[in-house]
Design a protein around this motif. Sequence first.
Motif, PDB file in Angstrom:
ATOM      1  N   ILE A   1      -1.336  -8.630  -6.754  1.00 33.72           N
ATOM      2  CA  ILE A   1      -1.691  -9.556  -5.813  1.00 33.72           C
ATOM      3  C   ILE A   1      -0.194 -10.249  -4.738  1.00 33.72           C
ATOM      4  N   LEU A   2      -0.942 -10.310  -3.615  1.00 28.32           N
ATOM      5  CA  LEU A   2      -0.067 -11.067  -2.652  1.00 28.32           C
ATOM      6  C   LEU A   2       0.216 -12.689  -2.719  1.00 28.32           C
ATOM      7  N   GLU A   3      -0.028 -13.636  -2.238  1.00 30.54           N
ATOM      8  CA  GLU A   3      -0.344 -15.322  -1.825  1.00 30.54           C
ATOM      9  C   GLU A   3       0.555 -15.181  -0.476  1.00 30.54           C
ATOM     10  N   ASN A   4       0.810 -14.721   0.646  1.00 33.77           N
ATOM     11  CA  ASN A   4       1.817 -15.007   1.997  1.00 33.77           C
ATOM     12  C   ASN A   4       2.980 -14.240   1.615  1.00 33.77           C
ATOM     13  N   GLY A   5       2.816 -13.517   0.856  1.00 30.11           N
ATOM     14  CA  GLY A   5       4.235 -12.106   0.579  1.00 30.11           C
ATOM     15  C   GLY A   5       4.790 -12.635  -0.447  1.00 30.11           C
ATOM     16  N   ILE A   6       4.108 -13.227  -1.478  1.00 32.38           N
ATOM     17  CA  ILE A   6       4.836 -13.621  -2.414  1.00 32.38           C
ATOM     18  C   ILE A   6       3.603 -13.207  -3.966  1.00 32.38           C
ATOM     19  N   GLU A   7       4.894 -12.580  -5.121  1.00 29.55           N
ATOM     20  CA  GLU A   7       3.848 -11.900  -5.651  1.00 29.55           C
ATOM     21  C   GLU A   7       3.313 -12.798  -6.879  1.00 29.55           C
ATOM     22  N   ASN A   8       2.027 -12.851  -6.777  1.00 31.09           N
ATOM     23  CA  ASN A   8       0.848 -13.940  -7.415  1.00 31.09           C
ATOM     24  C   ASN A   8       0.998 -13.663  -8.405  1.00 31.09           C
TER      25      ASN A   8
ATOM     26  N   ASP B   1      -9.916  -8.065 -12.277  1.00 29.11           N
ATOM     27  CA  ASP B   1     -10.305  -9.691 -12.286  1.00 29.11           C
ATOM     28  C   ASP B   1      -9.441 -10.012 -11.355  1.00 29.11           C
ATOM     29  N   ILE B   2      -9.395 -11.144 -10.647  1.00 29.80           N
ATOM     30  CA  ILE B   2      -8.353 -11.333  -9.409  1.00 29.80           C
ATOM     31  C   ILE B   2      -8.187 -13.305  -9.975  1.00 29.80           C
ATOM     32  N   PRO B   3      -7.376 -14.448 -10.361  1.00 29.52           N
ATOM     33  CA  PRO B   3      -7.279 -15.492 -10.341  1.00 29.52           C
ATOM     34  C   PRO B   3      -7.832 -16.223  -8.795  1.00 29.52           C
ATOM     35  N   ALA B   4      -8.178 -17.002  -9.014  1.00 28.78           N
ATOM     36  CA  ALA B   4      -7.875 -18.308  -7.943  1.00 28.78           C
ATOM     37  C   ALA B   4      -7.033 -18.093  -6.831  1.00 28.78           C
ATOM     38  N   VAL B   5      -7.131 -17.782  -5.584  1.00 28.00           N
ATOM     39  CA  VAL B   5      -5.983 -18.328  -4.294  1.00 28.00           C
ATOM     40  C   VAL B   5      -6.469 -18.896  -3.751  1.00 28.00           C
ATOM     41  N   ASP B   6      -5.573 -19.528  -2.261  1.00 28.13           N
ATOM     42  CA  ASP B   6      -5.763 -20.558  -1.496  1.00 28.13           C
ATOM     43  C   ASP B   6      -6.671 -20.088  -0.664  1.00 28.13           C
ATOM     44  N   ASN B   7      -8.149 -19.833   0.367  1.00 27.02           N
ATOM     45  CA  ASN B   7      -9.130 -19.331   1.367  1.00 27.02           C
ATOM     46  C   ASN B   7      -7.781 -19.426   2.138  1.00 27.02           C
ATOM     47  N   ASP B   8      -6.772 -20.439   1.991  1.00 31.20           N
ATOM     48  CA  ASP B   8      -6.290 -20.870   3.620  1.00 31.20           C
ATOM     49  C   ASP B   8      -4.608 -19.015   3.986  1.00 31.20           C
ATOM     50  N   ASN B   9      -4.625 -19.229   2.486  1.00 34.87           N
ATOM     51  CA  ASN B   9      -3.517 -17.875   3.090  1.00 34.87           C
ATOM     52  C   ASN B   9      -3.509 -16.467   3.082  1.00 34.87           C
ATOM     53  N   GLU B  10      -3.097 -16.182   3.340  1.00 31.97           N
ATOM     54  CA  GLU B  10      -3.480 -14.622   3.385  1.00 31.97           C
ATOM     55  C   GLU B  10      -3.384 -14.003   2.316  1.00 31.97           C
ATOM     56  N   VAL B  11      -3.728 -13.133   1.387  1.00 29.29           N
ATOM     57  CA  VAL B  11      -3.503 -12.384  -0.162  1.00 29.29           C
ATOM     58  C   VAL B  11      -4.169 -10.806   0.073  1.00 29.29           C
ATOM     59  N   ILE B  12      -3.264 -10.168  -0.324  1.00 28.18           N
ATOM     60  CA  ILE B  12      -3.676  -8.665  -0.185  1.00 28.18           C
ATOM     61  C   ILE B  12      -3.028  -8.296  -1.608  1.00 28.18           C
ATOM     62  N   LEU B  13      -4.192  -7.458  -1.900  1.00 29.02           N
ATOM     63  CA  LEU B  13      -4.370  -6.384  -3.313  1.00 29.02           C
ATOM     64  C   LEU B  13      -3.626  -5.433  -3.450  1.00 29.02           C
TER      65      LEU B  13
END
Length: 75
Positions: free
Chosen positions: A5-12, A32-44
């Motif tokens: 899972i990448l959040e704003n291009g950073i591995e989360n 199972d995907i951890p909670a992320v900030d909905n304002d961020n770009e999230v990539i699987l």
Amino acid sequence: LKYTILENGIENFSDSLNLNIPPQMTDTIIIDIPAVDNDNEVILISKLLTNSKDRLLNENHELGFEQFELSCLST
């Protein structure tokens, strides 16, 4: 299957699943995907890798790759 899972291009988050699905068959996989900030770009990013060496392919040879944008997740 290895997924990241990448959040704003950073591995989360990163994990792997050991799959045992016969050729020409399908199955449903729950990740199972951890909670992320909905304002961020999230990539699987998912990669299907071989789990052992055989005559033609080495262990961890990449058989498939897919990238999904997850814009509907919320915290």
